[in-house]
Motif scaffolding. Structure first.
Motif, PDB file in Angstrom:
ATOM      1  N   LEU A 209       0.853  -1.189   0.000  1.00 57.18           N
ATOM      2  CA  LEU A 209       0.000   0.000   0.000  1.00 57.18           C
ATOM      3  C   LEU A 209       0.886   1.235   0.000  1.00 57.18           C
ATOM      4  CD1 LEU A 209      -2.546  -1.322   2.594  1.00 57.18           C
ATOM      5  CD2 LEU A 209      -2.921  -1.077   0.153  1.00 57.18           C
ATOM      6  N   GLU A 210       0.254   2.422   0.121  1.00 56.68           N
ATOM      7  CA  GLU A 210       1.041   3.656  -0.008  1.00 56.68           C
ATOM      8  C   GLU A 210       2.134   3.714   1.056  1.00 56.68           C
ATOM      9  OE1 GLU A 210      -2.139   6.514   0.398  1.00 56.68           O
ATOM     10  OE2 GLU A 210      -1.464   6.980   2.412  1.00 56.68           O
ATOM     11  N   GLY A 211       3.308   4.160   0.645  1.00 58.95           N
ATOM     12  CA  GLY A 211       4.430   4.298   1.565  1.00 58.95           C
ATOM     13  C   GLY A 211       5.296   3.056   1.671  1.00 58.95           C
ATOM     14  N   ASP A 212       4.815   1.916   1.175  1.00 63.99           N
ATOM     15  CA  ASP A 212       5.624   0.691   1.255  1.00 63.99           C
ATOM     16  C   ASP A 212       6.771   0.742   0.245  1.00 63.99           C
ATOM     17  OD1 ASP A 212       4.048  -0.287   3.201  1.00 63.99           O
ATOM     18  OD2 ASP A 212       2.977  -1.739   1.967  1.00 63.99           O
ATOM     19  N   ILE A 213       7.838   0.055   0.571  1.00 60.17           N
ATOM     20  CA  ILE A 213       9.001  -0.003  -0.322  1.00 60.17           C
ATOM     21  C   ILE A 213       9.080  -1.419  -0.891  1.00 60.17           C
ATOM     22  CG2 ILE A 213      11.498   0.230  -0.451  1.00 60.17           C
ATOM     23  CD1 ILE A 213      11.112   2.232   1.963  1.00 60.17           C
ATOM     24  N   ILE A 214       8.957  -1.506  -2.227  1.00 64.79           N
ATOM     25  CA  ILE A 214       8.808  -2.789  -2.896  1.00 64.79           C
ATOM     26  C   ILE A 214      10.100  -3.162  -3.598  1.00 64.79           C
ATOM     27  CG2 ILE A 214       7.411  -4.106  -4.539  1.00 64.79           C
ATOM     28  CD1 ILE A 214       5.615  -3.059  -2.485  1.00 64.79           C
ATOM     29  N   ASN A 215      10.507  -4.411  -3.433  1.00 62.87           N
ATOM     30  CA  ASN A 215      11.619  -4.971  -4.170  1.00 62.87           C
ATOM     31  C   ASN A 215      11.033  -5.556  -5.456  1.00 62.87           C
ATOM     32  OD1 ASN A 215      14.033  -5.972  -4.853  1.00 62.87           O
ATOM     33  ND2 ASN A 215      14.110  -7.557  -3.272  1.00 62.87           N
ATOM     34  N   THR A 216      11.173  -4.845  -6.600  1.00 60.14           N
ATOM     35  CA  THR A 216      10.443  -5.255  -7.795  1.00 60.14           C
ATOM     36  C   THR A 216      11.117  -6.427  -8.482  1.00 60.14           C
ATOM     37  OG1 THR A 216      11.642  -3.713  -9.170  1.00 60.14           O
ATOM     38  CG2 THR A 216       9.660  -2.900  -8.144  1.00 60.14           C
ATOM     39  N   LEU A 217      10.381  -7.078  -9.408  1.00 59.13           N
ATOM     40  CA  LEU A 217      10.898  -8.255 -10.101  1.00 59.13           C
ATOM     41  C   LEU A 217      11.478  -7.893 -11.462  1.00 59.13           C
ATOM     42  CD1 LEU A 217       8.045 -10.750  -9.220  1.00 59.13           C
ATOM     43  CD2 LEU A 217      10.355 -10.753  -8.322  1.00 59.13           C
TER      44      LEU A 217
ATOM     45  N   PRO B  40      14.808  -1.087  -9.574  1.00 60.97           N
ATOM     46  CA  PRO B  40      14.864  -2.291  -8.720  1.00 60.97           C
ATOM     47  C   PRO B  40      14.081  -2.124  -7.416  1.00 60.97           C
ATOM     48  CG  PRO B  40      17.006  -1.196  -8.813  1.00 60.97           C
ATOM     49  CD  PRO B  40      16.142  -0.500  -9.801  1.00 60.97           C
ATOM     50  N   VAL B  41      14.000  -0.888  -6.884  1.00 63.84           N
ATOM     51  CA  VAL B  41      13.250  -0.644  -5.650  1.00 63.84           C
ATOM     52  C   VAL B  41      12.305   0.535  -5.913  1.00 63.84           C
ATOM     53  CG1 VAL B  41      13.391   0.036  -3.245  1.00 63.84           C
ATOM     54  CG2 VAL B  41      15.092  -1.510  -4.174  1.00 63.84           C
ATOM     55  N   VAL B  42      11.038   0.398  -5.502  1.00 64.97           N
ATOM     56  CA  VAL B  42      10.043   1.436  -5.757  1.00 64.97           C
ATOM     57  C   VAL B  42       9.333   1.754  -4.454  1.00 64.97           C
ATOM     58  CG1 VAL B  42       7.816   1.888  -6.863  1.00 64.97           C
ATOM     59  CG2 VAL B  42       9.651   0.880  -8.180  1.00 64.97           C
ATOM     60  N   LYS B  43       9.156   3.068  -4.174  1.00 65.79           N
ATOM     61  CA  LYS B  43       8.319   3.464  -3.049  1.00 65.79           C
ATOM     62  C   LYS B  43       6.931   3.777  -3.600  1.00 65.79           C
ATOM     63  CE  LYS B  43       7.892   6.339   0.957  1.00 65.79           C
ATOM     64  NZ  LYS B  43       8.020   7.646   1.530  1.00 65.79           N
ATOM     65  N   VAL B  44       5.879   3.143  -3.039  1.00 71.70           N
ATOM     66  CA  VAL B  44       4.527   3.313  -3.569  1.00 71.70           C
ATOM     67  C   VAL B  44       4.028   4.703  -3.189  1.00 71.70           C
ATOM     68  CG1 VAL B  44       2.201   2.375  -3.578  1.00 71.70           C
ATOM     69  CG2 VAL B  44       4.144   0.850  -3.320  1.00 71.70           C
ATOM     70  N   PRO B  45       3.618   5.544  -4.182  1.00 72.56           N
ATOM     71  CA  PRO B  45       3.174   6.905  -3.860  1.00 72.56           C
ATOM     72  C   PRO B  45       1.811   6.923  -3.166  1.00 72.56           C
ATOM     73  CG  PRO B  45       3.082   6.509  -6.223  1.00 72.56           C
ATOM     74  CD  PRO B  45       3.651   5.277  -5.616  1.00 72.56           C
ATOM     75  N   LYS B  46       1.427   8.124  -2.696  1.00 73.79           N
ATOM     76  CA  LYS B  46       0.175   8.293  -1.952  1.00 73.79           C
ATOM     77  C   LYS B  46      -1.020   7.918  -2.837  1.00 73.79           C
ATOM     78  CE  LYS B  46      -1.939  11.717   1.064  1.00 73.79           C
ATOM     79  NZ  LYS B  46      -3.285  11.760   0.480  1.00 73.79           N
ATOM     80  N   GLY B  47      -1.985   7.204  -2.262  1.00 80.19           N
ATOM     81  CA  GLY B  47      -3.200   6.851  -3.004  1.00 80.19           C
ATOM     82  C   GLY B  47      -3.010   5.735  -4.011  1.00 80.19           C
ATOM     83  N   HIS B  48      -1.866   5.081  -3.998  1.00 80.65           N
ATOM     84  CA  HIS B  48      -1.603   4.000  -4.942  1.00 80.65           C
ATOM     85  C   HIS B  48      -1.358   2.692  -4.195  1.00 80.65           C
ATOM     86  CE1 HIS B  48      -1.086   7.397  -7.566  1.00 80.65           C
ATOM     87  NE2 HIS B  48      -0.900   6.626  -8.609  1.00 80.65           N
ATOM     88  N   CYS B  49      -1.282   1.608  -4.952  1.00 77.78           N
ATOM     89  CA  CYS B  49      -0.884   0.327  -4.359  1.00 77.78           C
ATOM     90  C   CYS B  49      -0.087  -0.446  -5.402  1.00 77.78           C
ATOM     91  CB  CYS B  49      -2.100  -0.465  -3.900  1.00 77.78           C
ATOM     92  SG  CYS B  49      -3.190  -0.950  -5.219  1.00 77.78           S
ATOM     93  N   TRP B  50       0.594  -1.481  -4.942  1.00 79.71           N
ATOM     94  CA  TRP B  50       1.407  -2.324  -5.827  1.00 79.71           C
ATOM     95  C   TRP B  50       0.712  -3.676  -5.926  1.00 79.71           C
ATOM     96  CZ3 TRP B  50       5.673  -0.908  -8.571  1.00 79.71           C
ATOM     97  CH2 TRP B  50       6.398  -1.938  -9.185  1.00 79.71           C
ATOM     98  N   VAL B  51       0.329  -4.091  -7.148  1.00 81.27           N
ATOM     99  CA  VAL B  51      -0.376  -5.368  -7.306  1.00 81.27           C
ATOM    100  C   VAL B  51       0.475  -6.329  -8.118  1.00 81.27           C
ATOM    101  CG1 VAL B  51      -2.692  -4.419  -7.069  1.00 81.27           C
ATOM    102  CG2 VAL B  51      -1.633  -4.480  -9.303  1.00 81.27           C
ATOM    103  N   GLU B  52       0.391  -7.610  -7.769  1.00 87.33           N
ATOM    104  CA  GLU B  52       1.128  -8.642  -8.508  1.00 87.33           C
ATOM    105  C   GLU B  52       0.267  -9.886  -8.597  1.00 87.33           C
ATOM    106  OE1 GLU B  52       4.936  -9.559  -6.848  1.00 87.33           O
ATOM    107  OE2 GLU B  52       5.784  -7.623  -7.423  1.00 87.33           O
ATOM    108  N   GLY B  53       0.422 -10.632  -9.692  1.00 87.27           N
ATOM    109  CA  GLY B  53      -0.210 -11.941  -9.784  1.00 87.27           C
ATOM    110  C   GLY B  53       0.614 -12.960  -9.015  1.00 87.27           C
ATOM    111  N   ASP B  54      -0.044 -14.057  -8.572  1.00 89.01           N
ATOM    112  CA  ASP B  54       0.720 -15.070  -7.845  1.00 89.01           C
ATOM    113  C   ASP B  54       1.646 -15.829  -8.786  1.00 89.01           C
ATOM    114  OD1 ASP B  54      -0.502 -14.243  -5.628  1.00 89.01           O
ATOM    115  OD2 ASP B  54      -1.684 -16.054  -5.269  1.00 89.01           O
ATOM    116  N   ASN B  55       1.263 -15.860 -10.074  1.00 88.09           N
ATOM    117  CA  ASN B  55       2.096 -16.526 -11.064  1.00 88.09           C
ATOM    118  C   ASN B  55       3.017 -15.465 -11.664  1.00 88.09           C
ATOM    119  OD1 ASN B  55       3.131 -18.137 -13.035  1.00 88.09           O
ATOM    120  ND2 ASN B  55       1.242 -18.291 -14.208  1.00 88.09           N
ATOM    121  N   SER B  56       4.141 -15.191 -10.971  1.00 84.12           N
ATOM    122  CA  SER B  56       4.914 -13.989 -11.293  1.00 84.12           C
ATOM    123  C   SER B  56       5.639 -14.087 -12.635  1.00 84.12           C
ATOM    124  CB  SER B  56       5.900 -13.698 -10.171  1.00 84.12           C
ATOM    125  OG  SER B  56       6.606 -14.858  -9.849  1.00 84.12           O
TER     126      SER B  56
END
Lengths: 156, 113
Positions: A76-84, A89-105
């Protein structure tokens, strides 16, 4: 008397069911990627802005408004994601956004290709698998351990 | 959106049209906060080129560029970039309140980006 109560329940239940529940197949979340399931979608909890990390949600694709996706919320917003496979390579999720991924990456069009998505694009939350009957279960709200945001790993 | 629409004006909005054109006024969910709606004019659609601070930028497929009519005091795509079409709630047809200021927004000024 019981018949009357049954009729009452049906008359009350049908409109609630029609407005709050929808059906959709979701091959993207099946780890083997072969079968497709039907899930109950709960629109009410999204209207109340109740989306948390690990939930399986359906959303409009940011690239094509006619396409619907079903993905797991990783951050969710503010989280720091280690992207695939994102350009950063690293993204901070901006305000009002979220990071979504499928389980089958390996085979999934998700935030790794289009970046963080606005929370307003989310239409519903998947609560249970209803078809086929052999896979009847509630959809568990949990993030795979290896995909937890970096700040959530520190909290543990 | 001043001077076209002021705070507390009431507008008529339709949710049927799926094709959004340049110059339309739309209501969209804010990207920063899903509980807030914004009312802005569509300045550019997918494939158009926008000039921003000496740089050229192409609007990607499925996105639009929103900008308020009050250029000097408006938080819009110049702050948060193009927004996905899926965030658009509807197109504004007319301003219905106050009645003395009734306006139809059918004539498209067709602003050039």
């Amino acid at each position: 008397m019981t018949v009357l109560e049954f009729v009452k329940a049906v008359l009350f239940g049908i409109p609630v069911g029609v407005t709050a529940v929808d059906l959709l197949g979701y091959p993207a979340l099946n780890p083997d990627g072969k079968s497709s399931d039907y899930v109950f979608l709960n629109r009410l909890s999204v209207r109340l802005h109740d989306v948390s990390r690990g939930d399986v949600v359906s959303l409009f694709s940011p690239k094509d408004p006619h396409q619907k996706l079903i993905k797991r919320v990783i951050g969710l917003e503010g989280d720091i994601i280690n992207t695939l496979s994102h350009r950063n390579p690293v993204v901070k999720v901006p305000k009002g956004h979220c990071w979504v991924e499928g389980d089958n990456s390996d085979n999934s069009m998700d935030s790794n290709s289009f970046g963080p998505v606005a929370l307003a694009l989310i239409t519903a939350k998947a609560t249970a698998v209803v078809w086929p009957p052999s896979r009847w279960c509630y959809v568990q709200s949990e993030v795979p351990r290896l995909r937890l945001p970096l700040n959530a790993r520190l909290e543990r | 959106m001043e001077p076209t629409i002021y705070t507390n004006d009431i507008v008529l909005c339709e949710h049927v049209t799926k094709s959004i054109m340049r110059g339309d006024i739309v209501i969209a969910c804010s990207t920063n906060d899903p509980t807030v709606n914004v009312c802005k004019r569509v300045l550019a659609i997918a494939g158009d080129i926008i000039h921003m601070g000496g740089r050229e930028m192409m609007i990607p497929t499925g996105y639009i560029w929103l900008q308020g009519d009050n250029l000097y005091n408006s938080t819009d795509s110049r702050n948060y970039g193009p927004i996905p079409l899926g965030l658009v709630r509807g197109r504004v047809l007319a301003k219905v309140w106050p009645l003395s200021k009734f306006t139809l927004f059918d004539k498209n000024p067709n602003l050039k980006p």
